[in-house]
Structures are given as structure tokens and as C-alpha cells.
Design a protein around this motif. Sequence first.
Motif, PDB file in Angstrom:
ATOM      1  N   PRO A 157       0.806  -1.232   0.000  1.00 44.66           N
ATOM      2  CA  PRO A 157       0.000   0.000   0.000  1.00 44.66           C
ATOM      3  C   PRO A 157       0.838   1.281   0.000  1.00 44.66           C
ATOM      4  O   PRO A 157       0.341   2.333  -0.393  1.00 44.66           O
ATOM      5  CB  PRO A 157      -0.825  -0.127   1.296  1.00 44.66           C
ATOM      6  CG  PRO A 157      -0.932  -1.598   1.524  1.00 44.66           C
ATOM      7  CD  PRO A 157       0.399  -2.144   1.090  1.00 44.66           C
ATOM      8  N   ALA A 158       2.095   1.198   0.415  1.00 46.66           N
ATOM      9  CA  ALA A 158       2.952   2.381   0.471  1.00 46.66           C
ATOM     10  C   ALA A 158       3.884   2.473  -0.734  1.00 46.66           C
ATOM     11  O   ALA A 158       4.775   3.335  -0.757  1.00 46.66           O
ATOM     12  CB  ALA A 158       3.782   2.367   1.758  1.00 46.66           C
ATOM     13  N   TRP A 183       1.877  13.951   0.220  1.00 49.62           N
ATOM     14  CA  TRP A 183       1.211  12.676   0.452  1.00 49.62           C
ATOM     15  C   TRP A 183      -0.206  12.722  -0.126  1.00 49.62           C
ATOM     16  O   TRP A 183      -0.888  13.731   0.004  1.00 49.62           O
ATOM     17  CB  TRP A 183       1.150  12.433   1.973  1.00 49.62           C
ATOM     18  CG  TRP A 183       0.661  11.090   2.393  1.00 49.62           C
ATOM     19  CD1 TRP A 183       1.426   9.996   2.690  1.00 49.62           C
ATOM     20  CD2 TRP A 183      -0.685  10.708   2.616  1.00 49.62           C
ATOM     21  NE1 TRP A 183       0.623   8.959   3.065  1.00 49.62           N
ATOM     22  CE2 TRP A 183      -0.693   9.367   3.023  1.00 49.62           C
ATOM     23  CE3 TRP A 183      -1.915  11.358   2.490  1.00 49.62           C
ATOM     24  CZ2 TRP A 183      -1.850   8.665   3.324  1.00 49.62           C
ATOM     25  CZ3 TRP A 183      -3.072  10.669   2.777  1.00 49.62           C
ATOM     26  CH2 TRP A 183      -3.030   9.353   3.188  1.00 49.62           C
ATOM     27  N   PRO A 184      -0.680  11.681  -0.838  1.00 48.43           N
ATOM     28  CA  PRO A 184       0.021  10.407  -1.006  1.00 48.43           C
ATOM     29  C   PRO A 184       0.795  10.253  -2.314  1.00 48.43           C
ATOM     30  O   PRO A 184       1.637   9.372  -2.407  1.00 48.43           O
ATOM     31  CB  PRO A 184      -1.125   9.403  -0.972  1.00 48.43           C
ATOM     32  CG  PRO A 184      -2.262  10.142  -1.628  1.00 48.43           C
ATOM     33  CD  PRO A 184      -2.108  11.589  -1.211  1.00 48.43           C
ATOM     34  N   ASN A 305       4.028   7.250   9.229  1.00 49.50           N
ATOM     35  CA  ASN A 305       4.546   6.189  10.096  1.00 49.50           C
ATOM     36  C   ASN A 305       5.330   5.179   9.263  1.00 49.50           C
ATOM     37  O   ASN A 305       5.520   5.349   8.060  1.00 49.50           O
ATOM     38  CB  ASN A 305       3.424   5.529  10.902  1.00 49.50           C
ATOM     39  CG  ASN A 305       2.399   4.815  10.018  1.00 49.50           C
ATOM     40  OD1 ASN A 305       2.660   4.520   8.842  1.00 49.50           O
ATOM     41  ND2 ASN A 305       1.236   4.524  10.576  1.00 49.50           N
ATOM     42  N   GLU A 306       5.772   4.093   9.917  1.00 49.85           N
ATOM     43  CA  GLU A 306       6.645   3.139   9.227  1.00 49.85           C
ATOM     44  C   GLU A 306       5.939   2.366   8.126  1.00 49.85           C
ATOM     45  O   GLU A 306       6.583   1.729   7.292  1.00 49.85           O
ATOM     46  CB  GLU A 306       7.238   2.151  10.245  1.00 49.85           C
ATOM     47  CG  GLU A 306       6.259   1.162  10.847  1.00 49.85           C
ATOM     48  CD  GLU A 306       5.402   1.772  11.964  1.00 49.85           C
ATOM     49  OE1 GLU A 306       4.532   1.050  12.494  1.00 49.85           O
ATOM     50  OE2 GLU A 306       5.605   2.961  12.284  1.00 49.85           O
ATOM     51  N   ARG A 307       4.623   2.455   8.046  1.00 50.52           N
ATOM     52  CA  ARG A 307       3.868   1.778   6.989  1.00 50.52           C
ATOM     53  C   ARG A 307       3.356   2.746   5.939  1.00 50.52           C
ATOM     54  O   ARG A 307       2.659   2.362   5.015  1.00 50.52           O
ATOM     55  CB  ARG A 307       2.707   0.987   7.599  1.00 50.52           C
ATOM     56  CG  ARG A 307       3.148  -0.161   8.506  1.00 50.52           C
ATOM     57  CD  ARG A 307       1.957  -0.815   9.161  1.00 50.52           C
ATOM     58  NE  ARG A 307       1.003  -1.292   8.168  1.00 50.52           N
ATOM     59  CZ  ARG A 307      -0.279  -1.548   8.437  1.00 50.52           C
ATOM     60  NH1 ARG A 307      -0.760  -1.338   9.656  1.00 50.52           N
ATOM     61  NH2 ARG A 307      -1.076  -2.003   7.485  1.00 50.52           N
ATOM     62  N   GLY A 308       3.686   4.023   6.068  1.00 52.90           N
ATOM     63  CA  GLY A 308       3.299   5.007   5.068  1.00 52.90           C
ATOM     64  C   GLY A 308       2.014   5.743   5.362  1.00 52.90           C
ATOM     65  O   GLY A 308       1.549   6.524   4.531  1.00 52.90           O
ATOM     66  N   GLY A 309       1.402   5.502   6.522  1.00 53.47           N
ATOM     67  CA  GLY A 309       0.186   6.213   6.881  1.00 53.47           C
ATOM     68  C   GLY A 309       0.477   7.655   7.252  1.00 53.47           C
ATOM     69  O   GLY A 309       1.491   7.957   7.895  1.00 53.47           O
ATOM     70  N   LEU A 310      -0.411   8.566   6.863  1.00 57.20           N
ATOM     71  CA  LEU A 310      -0.250   9.980   7.197  1.00 57.20           C
ATOM     72  C   LEU A 310      -0.711  10.224   8.627  1.00 57.20           C
ATOM     73  O   LEU A 310      -1.836   9.882   9.002  1.00 57.20           O
ATOM     74  CB  LEU A 310      -1.079  10.841   6.235  1.00 57.20           C
ATOM     75  CG  LEU A 310      -1.074  12.348   6.511  1.00 57.20           C
ATOM     76  CD1 LEU A 310       0.310  12.937   6.282  1.00 57.20           C
ATOM     77  CD2 LEU A 310      -2.110  13.059   5.640  1.00 57.20           C
ATOM     78  N   THR A 320      -4.330   8.410  12.040  1.00 58.21           N
ATOM     79  CA  THR A 320      -3.562   7.867  10.927  1.00 58.21           C
ATOM     80  C   THR A 320      -4.481   7.696   9.735  1.00 58.21           C
ATOM     81  O   THR A 320      -5.543   7.085   9.843  1.00 58.21           O
ATOM     82  CB  THR A 320      -2.927   6.511  11.284  1.00 58.21           C
ATOM     83  OG1 THR A 320      -2.115   6.650  12.448  1.00 58.21           O
ATOM     84  CG2 THR A 320      -2.069   6.001  10.129  1.00 58.21           C
ATOM     85  N   TYR A 321      -4.081   8.243   8.602  1.00 57.03           N
ATOM     86  CA  TYR A 321      -4.855   8.120   7.362  1.00 57.03           C
ATOM     87  C   TYR A 321      -4.026   7.324   6.364  1.00 57.03           C
ATOM     88  O   TYR A 321      -2.801   7.439   6.313  1.00 57.03           O
ATOM     89  CB  TYR A 321      -5.184   9.504   6.794  1.00 57.03           C
ATOM     90  CG  TYR A 321      -6.057  10.330   7.694  1.00 57.03           C
ATOM     91  CD1 TYR A 321      -7.440  10.255   7.623  1.00 57.03           C
ATOM     92  CD2 TYR A 321      -5.490  11.206   8.632  1.00 57.03           C
ATOM     93  CE1 TYR A 321      -8.248  11.018   8.446  1.00 57.03           C
ATOM     94  CE2 TYR A 321      -6.290  11.969   9.461  1.00 57.03           C
ATOM     95  CZ  TYR A 321      -7.672  11.874   9.368  1.00 57.03           C
ATOM     96  OH  TYR A 321      -8.467  12.641  10.189  1.00 57.03           O
ATOM     97  N   TRP A 322      -4.730   6.527   5.526  1.00 57.75           N
ATOM     98  CA  TRP A 322      -4.047   5.635   4.611  1.00 57.75           C
ATOM     99  C   TRP A 322      -4.269   6.038   3.158  1.00 57.75           C
ATOM    100  O   TRP A 322      -5.334   6.479   2.780  1.00 57.75           O
ATOM    101  CB  TRP A 322      -4.508   4.190   4.823  1.00 57.75           C
ATOM    102  CG  TRP A 322      -4.240   3.738   6.216  1.00 57.75           C
ATOM    103  CD1 TRP A 322      -5.124   3.679   7.242  1.00 57.75           C
ATOM    104  CD2 TRP A 322      -2.978   3.347   6.748  1.00 57.75           C
ATOM    105  NE1 TRP A 322      -4.512   3.257   8.399  1.00 57.75           N
ATOM    106  CE2 TRP A 322      -3.189   3.048   8.128  1.00 57.75           C
ATOM    107  CE3 TRP A 322      -1.698   3.216   6.215  1.00 57.75           C
ATOM    108  CZ2 TRP A 322      -2.149   2.631   8.951  1.00 57.75           C
ATOM    109  CZ3 TRP A 322      -0.665   2.797   7.048  1.00 57.75           C
ATOM    110  CH2 TRP A 322      -0.892   2.501   8.396  1.00 57.75           C
ATOM    111  N   SER A 323      -3.253   5.865   2.350  1.00 60.06           N
ATOM    112  CA  SER A 323      -3.349   6.155   0.920  1.00 60.06           C
ATOM    113  C   SER A 323      -4.492   5.372   0.314  1.00 60.06           C
ATOM    114  O   SER A 323      -4.741   4.224   0.679  1.00 60.06           O
ATOM    115  CB  SER A 323      -2.040   5.794   0.217  1.00 60.06           C
ATOM    116  OG  SER A 323      -2.122   6.036  -1.155  1.00 60.06           O
ATOM    117  N   GLY A 324      -5.182   5.989  -0.618  1.00 56.87           N
ATOM    118  CA  GLY A 324      -6.307   5.343  -1.274  1.00 56.87           C
ATOM    119  C   GLY A 324      -7.636   5.651  -0.634  1.00 56.87           C
ATOM    120  O   GLY A 324      -8.677   5.349  -1.204  1.00 56.87           O
TER     121      GLY A 324
END
Length: 333
Positions: A157-158, A183-184, A305-310, A320-324
Motif C-alpha cells: 500500500p505504500a 502525500w500520497p 509512520n513506518e507503513r506510510g500512513g499519514l 492515521t490516514y491511509w493512501s487510497g
Amino acid sequence: MVECDTELPEIQGQLIRMLAHGAVISGADLAYALGISRTAIWKRLRQLTAMGIRVVAVRGRGYRLAEPLELLDQTVITAGLPQAISARLDAFHFPFAVDSTNAMLMRLPLATRPRICLAELQWAGRGRRGRVWHTPVGAQIPLSMSYAFAALPADFPALGLAVGVMVAKALTRLGIEGIGIKWPNDLVWQERKLGGVLIEMRGEACGPCEVVVGVGINVNLPERSAARIDQPWTDLTHIAGSARPHRNQLAQALIVALVEGLDQFAAEGLAPFLPAFQTFDALVGRCVQVEQGGQWHPGIALGINERGGLLVRDSEGIRTYWSGEVSVREMST
């Protein structure tokens, strides 16, 4: 953003290539070279004008472009690639015009080695969330690469963030300073959009899969095309003037960066890209608004964060927000 929403005939592409250097060519010579009548040439030239490519009629001599076009050259691009990169590639597709470079690669059978698709003109290129990305002739770099993973990486996802870092570093090495990643998936310069990244996937979630990575960079956008862009924008010509890299040089740099970067992502995931992302992060410490489910949520961007969440601090804490899932728009402080 050309006035074109149907396929460009190949003969039109040949005509553009003949005129691209800016010299005057007679209608008779154009007609002979392309195997059509002089009346047909005149009609084709009018179509170029409708597309935003200004053609000047020089009385008694022929036709030339008002401004020369810097066209991509597959021979130049491939000749300048390091041997190690060339050996990795399965194929290099270079249509003059295509609906979408991503879509073209997605239509091909799966491959185990990377494929490249470049074009001069896209009439149905896609951005994130289905937005249309038109590509005027000679004005951008619309590049797509397919890449096979033996298994879907845990950090998939990142991947768009990692690709953003690959592209930003490539531009920096070419002398373009001040590049940011919003981002993203946006590449920006002084809060203006310079380009973007689109990731598409096919295959098995638990087995072999192929991603198609699309990268679009504004190089020299004509004002007529830029007038249709619905957000602040920039291009490499505005940023660097005559010192900007040539389009062929830029295409080479992007191909190298993507092959090497995707190899690294396949082996190590997002982790090695995080330090560089922090240096390119265009939102950290800024007031932002995050759209989710039709609602806008204000806050302060804290990075990823380490998984790419904003990460965004708002009145209720850190979210935390996620791409997509979200869009980000800076708001006035």
C-alpha cells in the motif's frame, strides 16, 4: 490537456515528427513523404492547430511550427541506459499516441521482467481516483513501467510513496532543487504540482503479481493546456529555465530510478525509503485538511509512520490516514 479525446492517427504523429525541429517544409514534400495529397496535408495541419500545436504558413515556401518541439527519441533513450538496466528490460513500447501508458501495459500479457511504455500524447491518461490526465505533445513525460513481484510485498500500500522518493531523488540528481512529495502521490515544487504517481496491480494477492507504475512529470506545458488544470501547477521549464534536463535525459533517469528502486522495494519494503521521504515531505508541520467519507478533518501533519500512513494531530489526538482513502488539501493558517 489537449483538445483530443480520440485516437491520434499514426500519420499525424509522422507529420509532427517531420515538423518538430522547426524548419520550413513545403506542402509538396510533406505530401510526398506521407503518401497523401496536399489537401490532406492542409487538413492535418489544421487538426494540429486545434490540438494546440501552432503551425505557421510561410508564403511560397511551406509550413513550420511556431515553436520547435522537443520530442522523445527511443534510440537516444535506450542508448543512454546503463547496460545493467537495459539487460533487465523485457520490452520498450513507444507509441506516438496512446489512450494511457498504464492502460497499454495493463492490456499486455504478464511478464517476468520490467516493461516500459512512453508516449508523446495521452488522451485518456488516468490519475488517482479516476481523474483524467491528458498529455500535450512534447510537454510532459508520461512514463509507465510494469514490474513483477514473486509475491505481493507487505508494504505494497505504500509503494506510491516509495516511487515518489525514487522520482524526487532522480530529479534532484538532475539539478532540480526544492522537490517535495505531497502525500500520497503528488510531486510538488513551492506548493505547485509538478507531477504525480499512479500504481495499478494485477495478479494474485497471495502469489505472483505485477504492478504498473505510472509517472507523469510536467516539462514544458503550453499555457493553453495549463489553463485547464484545476490546481496550482508548475513545470521544469518554470523551475530551471534553459538549465532544465532534456526530456530524453529525464526519461533515462526515471527508468534507471524505477528499476533500481523497485528492486530495492521488492527486497526491503518501505523502510529504506523513509529517511529520504522525510527530507522531501511537503506537508510535515503544515496545517492540512483531510477528506474522508465526504467530511473534511483539519489538523497538523506530523509526517508518516513506518507503513506510510499519514499522521495528523487534531483536537482529539493523533489520527492515521491511509493512501487510497483520503485526499489532502493544505488550508490557510
